[in-house]
Design an enzyme around this catalytic site. Structure first.
Site, PDB file in Angstrom:
ATOM      1  N   HIS A  62       0.859  -1.184   0.000  1.00  0.00           N
ATOM      2  CA  HIS A  62       0.000   0.000   0.000  1.00  0.00           C
ATOM      3  C   HIS A  62       0.898   1.237   0.000  1.00  0.00           C
ATOM      4  CE1 HIS A  62      -3.703  -2.273   0.996  1.00  0.00           C
ATOM      5  NE2 HIS A  62      -2.853  -3.076   1.603  1.00  0.00           N
ATOM      6  N   PHE A  63       0.841   2.008  -1.087  1.00  0.00           N
ATOM      7  CA  PHE A  63       1.695   3.187  -1.206  1.00  0.00           C
ATOM      8  C   PHE A  63       0.950   4.497  -0.941  1.00  0.00           C
ATOM      9  CE2 PHE A  63       5.276   1.190  -3.989  1.00  0.00           C
ATOM     10  CZ  PHE A  63       5.759   0.557  -2.852  1.00  0.00           C
ATOM     11  N   ARG A  64      -0.369   4.438  -0.758  1.00  0.00           N
ATOM     12  CA  ARG A  64      -1.181   5.546  -0.224  1.00  0.00           C
ATOM     13  C   ARG A  64      -1.292   6.766  -1.131  1.00  0.00           C
ATOM     14  NH1 ARG A  64      -3.384   1.991   3.116  1.00  0.00           N
ATOM     15  NH2 ARG A  64      -2.170   1.518   4.987  1.00  0.00           N
ATOM     16  N   ASP A 152      -8.672  -4.792  -2.455  1.00  0.00           N
ATOM     17  CA  ASP A 152      -7.997  -5.030  -1.176  1.00  0.00           C
ATOM     18  C   ASP A 152      -8.145  -3.842  -0.227  1.00  0.00           C
ATOM     19  OD1 ASP A 152      -6.130  -6.757   0.460  1.00  0.00           O
ATOM     20  OD2 ASP A 152      -5.093  -4.844   0.468  1.00  0.00           O
ATOM     21  N   HIS A 232      -3.200 -12.423   1.878  1.00  0.00           N
ATOM     22  CA  HIS A 232      -2.846 -12.596   3.297  1.00  0.00           C
ATOM     23  C   HIS A 232      -3.689 -13.631   4.065  1.00  0.00           C
ATOM     24  CE1 HIS A 232      -6.128  -9.741   3.416  1.00  0.00           C
ATOM     25  NE2 HIS A 232      -5.359  -8.670   3.245  1.00  0.00           N
ATOM     26  N   ASN A 278      -4.873  -6.329   9.712  1.00  0.00           N
ATOM     27  CA  ASN A 278      -6.020  -7.016   9.143  1.00  0.00           C
ATOM     28  C   ASN A 278      -5.586  -7.829   7.925  1.00  0.00           C
ATOM     29  OD1 ASN A 278      -8.624  -7.799   8.643  1.00  0.00           O
ATOM     30  ND2 ASN A 278      -9.293  -5.850   7.787  1.00  0.00           N
ATOM     31  N   ASP A 305       2.133  -7.111   2.617  1.00  0.00           N
ATOM     32  CA  ASP A 305       0.996  -6.259   2.993  1.00  0.00           C
ATOM     33  C   ASP A 305       1.501  -4.996   3.698  1.00  0.00           C
ATOM     34  OD1 ASP A 305      -1.551  -5.278   3.299  1.00  0.00           O
ATOM     35  OD2 ASP A 305      -2.151  -6.683   4.863  1.00  0.00           O
ATOM     36  N   HIS A 309       0.948   3.938   8.124  1.00  0.00           N
ATOM     37  CA  HIS A 309      -0.018   4.914   8.641  1.00  0.00           C
ATOM     38  C   HIS A 309       0.741   6.005   9.377  1.00  0.00           C
ATOM     39  CE1 HIS A 309      -3.677   2.709   7.675  1.00  0.00           C
ATOM     40  NE2 HIS A 309      -3.134   1.609   8.159  1.00  0.00           N
TER      41      HIS A 309
END
Length: 428
Positions: A62-64, A152, A232, A278, A305, A309
């Site tokens: 996740h690169f946001r 996802d 996952h 998660n 994964d 944050h």
């Protein structure tokens, strides 16, 4: 440009480790051998027998960006990947705006082309807005460069929507990649339902929240003939139904994360958001099933994964913190230190699960050190221990329960298309 990696310890065709020199030219591997004339090269790296691997492949990060760049950017996330020895990563679509149409997708592609330090493949979403309602235009997004489709971050809640999505993906021979989570079974849970959740006074997440949706999707995959990939995997029930599906000839593949292999719910020391992820950390029985699933081929590959944050939002109770931990910068090192050194897995197994297996699953040109292939290569120091220090991460996220752990296998060099993108001591 000719580059020589001299005295690389690498796996050769027999599966054995041997010392070889790697000749890189125009971004690809030109030759593998011994005693090449050094004067023929523009750059020479003396590896002195350090372990040399195909660049690692991570099909789940996740690169946001766009939308949440206070958490991570494509530039920082891809550098974190390079720091960990990854040369190809696959970015999830839970950004804002969602890559649900050609325009949104191409905007992300432009950022990748400008800022990415490693090869970044972008997922497209299955549905508009990541809601379980209106499907995207699969063909248009494939033409735009999407290599797979996923929602996802959330599960597709409606069986009919998933069935129709699988039919569309199967028509154009594209994979459906699933975060499996039946929200009707969540009941406000924030960690695994078990003894530890009761001790901490926190609502639990049932194992069946994950496994029941996998079971649903496996039958839909059988009905549609789609390639279905499960993100996952974390529970013993999930491993069991995937194993049965493979035996039945259903085209299913799946991944597992290092944190689920190494930690369990009872390792959680206190109600602190850095431990919230998660799927959540599960039981020791689940952990053992994941290990066995890797060993018997039920689980195909390892992914991180990687989910950064902001520090403030993660420094809260499980009840308020978002789900997710970072993982790009120490995933291989954790696997090597905690599983290869004790003899649970071999080095060859771990490398295969983190290179050629994920590449082969999705048809990515990566995962091999072979003549003619892209010169995507990582070099690791397997002998020297080091300490994980989140304050020195390339990622903007420091949310990890592994901060302070002593590991081995630190990354010395990462090359992408023959270009050096990470060198220990240079960026640090």
């Amino acid at each position: 440009m000719r580059t020589l990696l001299k005295q690389a310890k690498m796996f050769i065709a027999t599966g054995e480790l041997a010392i070889r020199d790697i000749w890189i030219e125009d971004g690809r591997i030109h030759a593998i051998g011994e005693n090449f004339a050094e004067e023929s090269f523009d750059e020479i790296y003396a590896l002195d027998g350090k372990f040399t691997s195909p660049g690692l492949v991570d099909v789940h990060v996740h690169f946001r960006e766009p939308g949440f760049t206070y958490k991570e950017t494509i530039a920082t996330g891809s550098m974190a990947a390079a720091r960990g020895g990854f040369t190809t990563v696959c970015a999830m679509p839970n950004v804002n705006p969602v890559p649900e149409n050609k325009e949104n997708f191409q905007k992300i592609q432009e950022i990748i082309a400008k800022d990415a330090k490693v090869n970044v493949l972008q997922y497209a979403s299955i549905t508009k807005g990541l809601r379980s309602e209106e499907l995207v235009d699969f063909s248009s997004l494939k033409e735009s460069g999407a290599f797979a489709f996923t929602n996802d971050g959330v599960g597709v809640q409606t069986a009919g929507t998933m069935y129709l999505a699988m039919k569309e993906a199967a028509k154009i021979q594209m994979p459906i990649v699933a975060h499996t989570e039946d929200e009707s079974l969540l009941f406000g849970g924030v960690m695994h339902e078990g003894k530890r959740s009761k001790e901490l006074g926190l609502p639990g997440i049932l194992s069946v929240t994950e496994s029941s949706q996998i079971a649903r999707d496996l039958l839909l995959a059988e009905a549609t003939g789609v390639h279905y990939h499960v993100c996952h995997v974390s529970t013993k029930e999930s491993v069991r139904v995937i194993r049965d599906a493979k035996a039945a000839g259903i085209h299913v593949t799946c991944e597992v994360c290092p944190h689920h292999l190494r930690l369990i719910d009872e390792d959680i020391p206190t109600d602190f958001g850095f431990w919230k992820m998660n799927p959540p950390l599960r039981s020791s029985e689940d952990q053992q099933a994941l290990i066995e699933g890797l060993l018997d081929g039920t689980i195909d590959c390892i992914s991180t994964d990687h989910a950064p944050h902001g520090l403030e939002e993660k420094s809260q109770s499980f009840l308020n913190a978002p789900f997710g931990i970072v993982g790009s910068e120490y995933a291989f090192q954790l696997m090597y230190s905690q599983f290869v050194r004790p003899g649970i897995f071999t080095l060859k197994q771990v490398i295969d699960w983190m290179t050629k297996k994920p590449a082969d699953i999705f048809g990515i040109e990566a995962g091999y050190i072979e003549i003619g292939r892209p010169a995507d290569i990582a070099v690791f120091d397997l002998d020297q221990d080091y300490q994980v220090d989140a304050t020195k991460f390339e990622s903007m996220g420091v949310n990890t329960p592994f901060d302070g752990w002593t590991l081995a296998g630190d990354t010395l060099y990462t090359f992408v298309n023959g270009k050096l993108v990470w060198q220990k001591g240079e960026q640090e």
